[in-house]
Write a protein that holds these residues in place. Sequence first.
Motif, PDB file in Angstrom:
ATOM      1  N   GLU A 237       0.812  -1.215   0.000  1.00  0.00           N
ATOM      2  CA  GLU A 237       0.000   0.000   0.000  1.00  0.00           C
ATOM      3  C   GLU A 237       0.846   1.265   0.000  1.00  0.00           C
ATOM      4  OE1 GLU A 237      -3.368   0.632   0.229  1.00  0.00           O
ATOM      5  OE2 GLU A 237      -4.010  -1.455   0.059  1.00  0.00           O
ATOM      6  N   LEU A 238       2.135   1.156   0.307  1.00  0.00           N
ATOM      7  CA  LEU A 238       2.974   2.343   0.470  1.00  0.00           C
ATOM      8  C   LEU A 238       3.236   3.035  -0.858  1.00  0.00           C
ATOM      9  CD1 LEU A 238       5.672   1.015   2.981  1.00  0.00           C
ATOM     10  CD2 LEU A 238       3.896   2.701   3.467  1.00  0.00           C
ATOM     11  N   GLY A 239       3.117   4.367  -0.847  1.00  0.00           N
ATOM     12  CA  GLY A 239       3.472   5.153  -2.014  1.00  0.00           C
ATOM     13  C   GLY A 239       4.972   5.391  -2.077  1.00  0.00           C
ATOM     14  N   PRO A 240       5.461   5.982  -3.174  1.00  0.00           N
ATOM     15  CA  PRO A 240       6.913   6.184  -3.346  1.00  0.00           C
ATOM     16  C   PRO A 240       7.555   7.002  -2.235  1.00  0.00           C
ATOM     17  CG  PRO A 240       5.729   6.593  -5.404  1.00  0.00           C
ATOM     18  CD  PRO A 240       4.699   6.450  -4.345  1.00  0.00           C
ATOM     19  N   ASP A 241       6.863   8.035  -1.722  1.00  0.00           N
ATOM     20  CA  ASP A 241       7.456   8.880  -0.687  1.00  0.00           C
ATOM     21  C   ASP A 241       7.654   8.104   0.607  1.00  0.00           C
ATOM     22  OD1 ASP A 241       4.717   8.641  -0.406  1.00  0.00           O
ATOM     23  OD2 ASP A 241       4.448  10.655   0.441  1.00  0.00           O
ATOM     24  N   LEU A 242       6.696   7.247   0.954  1.00  0.00           N
ATOM     25  CA  LEU A 242       6.802   6.474   2.196  1.00  0.00           C
ATOM     26  C   LEU A 242       7.734   5.281   2.058  1.00  0.00           C
ATOM     27  CD1 LEU A 242       3.121   6.646   3.435  1.00  0.00           C
ATOM     28  CD2 LEU A 242       5.123   7.612   4.564  1.00  0.00           C
ATOM     29  N   ARG A 243       7.866   4.740   0.855  1.00  0.00           N
ATOM     30  CA  ARG A 243       8.800   3.613   0.691  1.00  0.00           C
ATOM     31  C   ARG A 243      10.214   4.024   1.065  1.00  0.00           C
ATOM     32  NH1 ARG A 243       6.686   2.867  -4.757  1.00  0.00           N
ATOM     33  NH2 ARG A 243       4.723   1.717  -4.607  1.00  0.00           N
ATOM     34  N   GLY A 244      10.555   5.272   0.788  1.00  0.00           N
ATOM     35  CA  GLY A 244      11.896   5.751   1.108  1.00  0.00           C
ATOM     36  C   GLY A 244      12.164   5.907   2.586  1.00  0.00           C
ATOM     37  N   THR A 245      11.119   5.826   3.426  1.00  0.00           N
ATOM     38  CA  THR A 245      11.318   5.960   4.870  1.00  0.00           C
ATOM     39  C   THR A 245      11.471   4.614   5.577  1.00  0.00           C
ATOM     40  OG1 THR A 245       8.961   5.883   5.467  1.00  0.00           O
ATOM     41  CG2 THR A 245       9.865   8.030   4.809  1.00  0.00           C
ATOM     42  N   ILE A 246      11.241   3.499   4.867  1.00  0.00           N
ATOM     43  CA  ILE A 246      11.298   2.183   5.518  1.00  0.00           C
ATOM     44  C   ILE A 246      12.718   1.901   6.001  1.00  0.00           C
ATOM     45  CG2 ILE A 246      11.003  -0.295   5.229  1.00  0.00           C
ATOM     46  CD1 ILE A 246       8.876   0.250   3.178  1.00  0.00           C
ATOM     47  N   ALA A 247      12.848   1.615   7.284  1.00  0.00           N
ATOM     48  CA  ALA A 247      14.162   1.357   7.864  1.00  0.00           C
ATOM     49  C   ALA A 247      14.332  -0.086   8.311  1.00  0.00           C
ATOM     50  CB  ALA A 247      14.400   2.289   9.054  1.00  0.00           C
TER      51      ALA A 247
END
Length: 387
Positions: A237-247
């Motif tokens: 469900e994650l959009g491109p902006d939130l995918r970059g925050t996955i740690a």
Amino acid sequence: MPTPPTTHHAQLGNATLTLLEPALPAQNVLSIVLDVNPGSALNQDGSLHIRTQHLLDAVAAPAALAAAVMNDLDDAQRRTRTRLSFLWDEHGHVQRQTVDTQLQLDETSRYGTPDLEPLHFALESSARVLLAVIDDEWGRLLSVHLGEITELYRLENVLGTTDTFRIHVVPTPEAHSLQSVAEQSPRNAPVQHQSAQQGGRFHHALMAQVQRLYQVGAFEQLLIGGSVLGRAEFRAELGPDLRGTIAGEFATPGDATAAELFTAAQTALLVMEDHLETAVLDEALESGVHGGASTLEAVQEGRVAQLLVSGDGSAQRVWQDTSGQVYAQAPASGVSPLTGGGVSERNLREVLPLLRERYGVHVRFLTAARAQRLDTQMGGLAGVLRY
């Protein structure tokens, strides 16, 4: 008989400095940081009281302020792990602002201008993290910052005639004290939970809250917990902006307590912090500035967005003239090339407040292996540039 101090307590958060700094007088403030953790071996058999008295004696704290600190120790041990206190005399009455945190900070004391550096150190050395925990029954969002974990939002995925899920109102919890969601939300009859994928509404509703929190700056990094299927559905469900925050990710039941979640996420949190600090060091080395003289010059030209400091900056020596200009080495003959006057030797920690205020620089304090790399490869100081 001394007048009891007027005390104001605050939990350490991003708004703390904004609220605290204007409330403190500019001079004659006792600033003291104490490790009051009752579980610490350092605080057994009266050691905390002895250590506190030594810190007070070292700065010649006025008797009334010192007495207020000593009288507060038992209360502090019931409330927190580390207490930062600011005390001053106002027309014969002791005033006090205290800030509590679960972080472990170095003990310090000073009498004179308020020492806000421990607050800066805490706020600037800890990333804001959102834990998203998802399985087929629960969707939960929890904030991890400054050593504390707080639940922000919770959905229960239930099978009903009109709703596929219901929202539970989350009370403001004490750090690490959340009960399981089942205990917090007792029901007279069992609830039948439906598949998390049905219609996509469950994940869509949870994702809308994640997006809202991200847009208001509530977190910088995202850790995903829960079941294998729940984590996979959430990632999809994650959009491109939130995918970059996955740690990172971790496995946990959806109804785990806050303490259990913190324990389950601990390895991922440590790895995340290592990656963050390594990435910013790489950026400073490859395209930024490093070394004491070059970095301070760039900071004072307004070119540095993020200043990387080893430890809390107290071990690094700098020199400052009467205009506030800071030098990595003592100018020739001890004369400032800017003012023509003398310079004073200080440690970096003492001049950081001025650098923040004048140049809008964000300070990141590095510890452990990253601090060692900063010391050995980059001269103890580095900066990520604005341009």
